[in-house]
Design an enzyme around this catalytic site. Structure first.
Site, short mmCIF file in Angstrom:
data_model
loop_
_atom_site.label_atom_id
_atom_site.label_comp_id
_atom_site.label_asym_id
_atom_site.label_seq_id
_atom_site.Cartn_x
_atom_site.Cartn_y
_atom_site.Cartn_z
N THR A 15 0.85 0.90 10.96
CA THR A 15 1.07 0.73 12.01
C THR A 15 0.93 1.81 13.18
O THR A 15 0.50 1.81 14.35
CB THR A 15 2.50 0.18 12.29
OG1 THR A 15 2.74 -0.97 11.75
CG2 THR A 15 2.81 -0.16 13.87
N SER A 58 -0.61 -1.52 5.24
CA SER A 58 0.13 -0.87 4.12
C SER A 58 0.31 -2.16 3.08
O SER A 58 0.57 -1.79 1.88
CB SER A 58 1.53 -0.40 4.37
OG SER A 58 2.30 -1.31 4.66
N THR A 89 4.54 0.95 7.16
CA THR A 89 6.11 0.85 6.71
C THR A 89 6.45 -0.08 5.63
O THR A 89 7.44 -0.09 5.01
CB THR A 89 6.94 0.51 7.88
OG1 THR A 89 6.63 -0.69 8.44
CG2 THR A 89 6.89 1.73 9.05
N ASP A 90 5.42 -1.27 5.52
CA ASP A 90 5.96 -2.40 4.59
C ASP A 90 5.90 -2.01 3.61
O ASP A 90 7.18 -2.68 2.50
CB ASP A 90 4.90 -3.51 4.89
CG ASP A 90 5.05 -4.36 6.43
OD1 ASP A 90 6.04 -4.00 7.09
OD2 ASP A 90 4.22 -4.95 6.54
#
Length: 333
Positions: A15, A58, A89-90
């Protein structure tokens, strides 16, 4: 003139580097773009080198990418004071966990970070998260860490718990390694995990690991399918402290078949906090008698990646069981 710490920033996408497209946000900024945008934050503090290694959401970072990222860290660890990995972040918690196991006894800080809003967004959290990550990377505290929203989390204890909130990650079953406030970066030295041997890169992984979350009525025949599909490891998120049903649908007898088929079975809890303990209830004790491996208070991310890593080192069930009893990087209490 004060010597600046040499920090390497490895960019992988996510992101933080995303731009708007017709199909939604997608990685668009490359490393030089990120460096230009953050130079005014970092130039006076650190000697920064940026290397573009991936451009992925990710969700698309998988075991092959874990090995690729780990190799870059290993190849550069002796040339820098610290490394920052910019990551989506995922799946960041999975990457932080597996790097913890693969990069044994790393002598420098390696810090993963990202953001919930792109760097180009006027309200982005990216700039702050980068500040914290670079501060930790310059701390001379060795290890794999995740930095987000003023918190420094041990890599193998990080879990993403929010989809949109800036406080996206928590340290599960372990104190924070550090936090940022008006006094600067505060590091809790009592909970650090110091290197215990030579720095090694143990990158062999076995990706034939399956994660199951039990539900009431779960069909035990699924375990037969996993054997047919040649899976070598299974992580089961059981109920409570480690409960598995055996009335009407008998999971216990299927666990025995898995173990007899040389499939390593790790049992953890669906509960985010506190430890699983298979010795408390009848169902858990029955599972232990079949040869399952307790996950103790490991996160799901740590249990899955540790099993993949352990199976990459050995196929011997007793050795894998011993690996899971051993606290290598702070993954179990």
């Amino acid at each position: 003139m004060v010597k600046k710490e040499k920090i390497l920033m490895l960019t992988t996408g996510g992101t933080i580097a995303s731009l708007s497209s017709e199909e939604g946000l997608a990685p668009g900024l490359v490393g030089i773009d990120l460096q230009k945008k953050v130079n005014y934050l970092l130039y006076d503090c650190y000697d920064v080198t940026v290397k573009d290694i991936l451009h992925l959401d990710s969700s698309n970072i998988q075991p092959e990418e874990w090995v690729f990222i780990g190799q870059h860290v290993y190849d550069n660890a002796n040339d820098y004071d610290g490394i920052v990995i910019v990551h989506g972040t995922d799946t960041m918690a999975y990457t932080a966990s597996i790097l913890s196991f693969m990069l044994r006894n790393i002598p420098i800080p390696v810090v993963l970070t990202g953001s919930q809003l792109p760097l180009s967004h006027p309200l982005t959290d990216a700039y702050d998260n980068l500040r914290y990550a670079f501060a930790m990377a310059a701390s001379k505290v060795p290890g794999i860490f995740l930095s987000f929203n003023r918190k420094i989390i041990l890599g193998c204890r990080a879990v993403k718990v929010r989809t949109t909130g800036f406080d996206a990650f928590e340290s599960v079953n372990y104190p924070l390694i550090g936090f940022v406030d008006s006094k600067g970066l505060n590091i809790n030295k009592e909970v650090l995990v110091p290197p215990s041997g030579p720095f090694e890169y143990q990158s062999n992984l076995n990706t034939d690991v399956f994660l199951i979350k039990l539900t009431p009525g779960f069909n035990p025949k699924i375990f037969d399918m996993l054997i047919e599909m040649n899976y070598k490891g299974v992580v089961i998120e059981a109920f409570g402290s480690g409960g598995l049903h055996f009335v009407n649908r008998n999971l216990i007898e299927k666990l025995k078949k898995l173990v007899e088929s040389n499939v390593s079975v790790v049992v953890s809890s669906q509960c985010l906090y506190e430890r699983s303990d298979l010795s408390i209830y009848q169902a858990g004790q029955m599972a232990l008698k079949q040869g399952v491996i307790p996950a103790y208070d490991m996160t799901t991310e740590a249990a899955v990646t540790k099993l993949s890593w352990a199976l990459g080192q050995t196929s011997d069930m007793d050795e894998i069981r011993q690996i899971f009893k051993t606290n290598f990087v702070g993954e179990i209490s």
